[in-house]
Design an enzyme around this catalytic site. Structure first.
Site, PDB file in Angstrom:
ATOM      1  N   HIS A 113      -9.636   5.054  -0.917  1.00  9.57           N
ATOM      2  CA  HIS A 113      -8.758   5.091   0.265  1.00  9.57           C
ATOM      3  C   HIS A 113      -9.482   5.857   1.373  1.00  9.57           C
ATOM      4  O   HIS A 113     -10.537   6.445   1.149  1.00  9.57           O
ATOM      5  CB  HIS A 113      -7.441   5.776  -0.092  1.00  9.57           C
ATOM      6  CG  HIS A 113      -6.523   4.884  -0.861  1.00  9.57           C
ATOM      7  ND1 HIS A 113      -5.346   4.411  -0.352  1.00  9.57           N
ATOM      8  CD2 HIS A 113      -6.641   4.350  -2.102  1.00  9.57           C
ATOM      9  CE1 HIS A 113      -4.758   3.634  -1.256  1.00  9.57           C
ATOM     10  NE2 HIS A 113      -5.527   3.580  -2.333  1.00  9.57           N
ATOM     11  N   HIS A 133      -7.451   9.968   4.889  1.00 11.33           N
ATOM     12  CA  HIS A 133      -6.845   8.999   5.805  1.00 11.33           C
ATOM     13  C   HIS A 133      -6.989   9.519   7.239  1.00 11.33           C
ATOM     14  O   HIS A 133      -6.990  10.732   7.460  1.00 11.33           O
ATOM     15  CB  HIS A 133      -5.354   8.835   5.503  1.00 11.33           C
ATOM     16  CG  HIS A 133      -5.078   8.153   4.194  1.00 11.33           C
ATOM     17  ND1 HIS A 133      -4.336   8.723   3.199  1.00 11.33           N
ATOM     18  CD2 HIS A 133      -5.451   6.936   3.727  1.00 11.33           C
ATOM     19  CE1 HIS A 133      -4.246   7.889   2.173  1.00 11.33           C
ATOM     20  NE2 HIS A 133      -4.925   6.804   2.457  1.00 11.33           N
ATOM     21  N   GLY A 134      -7.105   8.617   8.179  1.00  8.64           N
ATOM     22  CA  GLY A 134      -7.126   9.034   9.579  1.00  8.64           C
ATOM     23  C   GLY A 134      -8.535   9.271  10.097  1.00  8.64           C
ATOM     24  O   GLY A 134      -9.517   8.844   9.509  1.00  8.64           O
ATOM     25  N   SER A 139     -12.025   3.808   6.336  1.00 11.98           N
ATOM     26  CA  SER A 139     -12.645   3.566   7.642  1.00 11.98           C
ATOM     27  C   SER A 139     -13.262   4.869   8.134  1.00 11.98           C
ATOM     28  O   SER A 139     -12.825   5.966   7.755  1.00 11.98           O
ATOM     29  CB  SER A 139     -11.623   3.013   8.649  1.00 11.98           C
ATOM     30  OG  SER A 139     -10.647   3.971   8.964  1.00 11.98           O
ATOM     31  N   THR A 186      -7.634   2.997   9.941  1.00 11.16           N
ATOM     32  CA  THR A 186      -7.572   3.796  11.169  1.00 11.16           C
ATOM     33  C   THR A 186      -8.614   3.412  12.220  1.00 11.16           C
ATOM     34  O   THR A 186      -8.278   3.254  13.402  1.00 11.16           O
ATOM     35  CB  THR A 186      -7.730   5.288  10.826  1.00 11.16           C
ATOM     36  OG1 THR A 186      -6.660   5.654   9.955  1.00 11.16           O
ATOM     37  CG2 THR A 186      -7.671   6.159  12.063  1.00 11.16           C
ATOM     38  N   ASP A 235       0.840  -1.200   0.000  1.00 14.15           N
ATOM     39  CA  ASP A 235       0.000   0.000   0.000  1.00 14.15           C
ATOM     40  C   ASP A 235       0.882   1.260   0.000  1.00 14.15           C
ATOM     41  O   ASP A 235       1.896   1.311   0.715  1.00 14.15           O
ATOM     42  CB  ASP A 235      -0.857  -0.063   1.278  1.00 14.15           C
ATOM     43  CG  ASP A 235      -1.970   0.965   1.301  1.00 14.15           C
ATOM     44  OD1 ASP A 235      -2.475   1.333   0.229  1.00 14.15           O
ATOM     45  OD2 ASP A 235      -2.357   1.383   2.423  1.00 14.15           O
TER      46      ASP A 235
HETATM   47  P1  13P Z   1      -7.887   4.902   6.835  1.00 17.27           P
HETATM   48  O1  13P Z   1      -6.549   4.940   7.532  1.00 17.27           O
HETATM   49  O2  13P Z   1      -8.561   6.203   6.817  1.00 17.27           O
HETATM   50  O3  13P Z   1      -8.728   3.798   7.340  1.00 17.27           O
HETATM   51  O4  13P Z   1      -7.564   4.583   5.311  1.00 17.27           O
HETATM   52  C1  13P Z   1      -6.810   3.456   5.011  1.00 17.27           C
HETATM   53  C2  13P Z   1      -6.164   3.603   3.706  1.00 17.27           C
HETATM   54  O5  13P Z   1      -6.638   4.313   2.834  1.00 17.27           O
HETATM   55  C3  13P Z   1      -4.941   2.854   3.467  1.00 17.27           C
HETATM   56  O6  13P Z   1      -4.407   3.082   2.210  1.00 17.27           O
END
Ligand code: 13P
Length: 295
Positions: free
Chosen positions: A212, A184-185, A215, A237, A81
């Site tokens: 992406h 992300h996060g 979560s 995350t 990733d």
């Molecule tokens: P999150 O960390 O927001 O869950 O996203 C995961 C991600 O996109 C990993 O590439």
């Protein structure tokens, strides 16, 4: 059983579902993701992010992920990733990874194209599908877990559908990661996704699309993005947040009964595994979007 990124995404395409692509930077997370795939009967992608290397080195995680995926009864793609260095990608490919993401989304467009092409040449020598990203999530998966917030705060750049069509014609990728409002996060408030952007990309691009920052999104939005063509949802995350909260509660509960209660490391890893397993079962089922399980 190992499967490559192209084939796992075409299963998703046929079933109008998305495959959970779960970052697994610990043995508990690898176990939980594989056990959840076997339990639910759906394929899964277990993912190692280059940015997680400082606390989960590829040399340890990679061979473990490949060996456990090979002997799983579920269909499993072992994926790299957000890889920003082609030398790192080569190491993963030589370990037997069956999917890889080259992330040039922070680079000028031409450089992203050049490096994505080089990544595709590298992957073609292996049984490995390639994901690339166009547009930018703003916050890096590699970064601190305090990142996140909103797409605007993260300086996200939504994927332009016309540029995505051009990117496709200039590179040789198998699946496209696009940006349309997730980050992300941890989210600040509710995420606001641009379904118009996603529909525009889907119209111009004929490969499976990846979301992406997957979560922390509502079940309702998961279903909407899947019906709009998302075939791989990256999830990290919130799973590790829930596991961290469970560990905190375990320690607090024990210490409430006896202030100097001993909490062993295996108590912590067991509590984390249990929460990760049930979280992954839940998201895999939601992402299946009603498709029949494969067992
Ligand atoms: P999150 O960390 O927001 O869950 O996203 C995961 C991600 O996109 C990993 O590439």
């Amino acid at each position: 059983m190992l499967i490559n990124l192209r084939d796992i995404c075409s299963i998703a395409e046929q079933g109008n579902m998305a495959i959970a692509s779960i970052n697994t930077p610990s043995l508990e997370a690898v176990r939980a993701a594989l056990d959840a795939a076997e339990e639910t009967g759906y394929p899964v992608i277990i993912s190692h992010a280059e940015g997680h290397d400082p606390f989960a080195p590829l040399d340890y995680m990679g061979p473990t992920m490949v060996a456990l995926a090979e002997r799983s009864s579920a269909l499993v793609c072992v994926h790299l990733d957000h890889c920003e260095h082609l030398s790192y990608m080569r190491r993963a490919l030589e370990m037997g990874f069956t999917g890889a993401m080259y992330d040039g989304s922070f680079l000028p467009y031409e450089e992203n194209v050049d490096n994505s092409l080089r990544a595709s040449e590298m992957c073609s020598g292996f049984d490995c599908g390639l994901e690339c990203e166009l547009g930018s999530m703003g916050s890096r998966e590699a970064g601190s877990r305090d990142e996140g917030g909103t797409a605007e705060e993260s300086c996200a750049v939504y994927t332009d559908p016309d540029q995505a069509a051009e990117f496709m014609s200039q590179t040789n990728l198998d699946v496209l990661a696009c940006s349309f409002g997730t980050v992300h996060g941890i989210y600040k408030g509710e995420p606001h996704l641009s379904f118009d952007t996603l529909a525009g990309i889907r119209e111009k691009v004929n490969v499976p699309l990846v979301m992406h920052g997957g979560s922390g999104v509502s079940n309702e939005d998961y279903v909407k993005v899947i019906n709009a063509g998302i075939r791989k949802i990256n999830y990290y995350t919130y799973g590790v947040k829930y596991a961290g909260e469970a560990v905190g509660k375990l320690i607090a509960d024990r210490r409430a009964v006896k202030s100097d209660a001993v909490v062993y490391w295996h108590d912590i890893t067991t509590a984390a595994y249990e929460v990760l397993f049930s979280t992954f079962c839940d998201v895999i089922k939601v992402f299946s979007n009603g498709a029949d399980p494969m067992k």
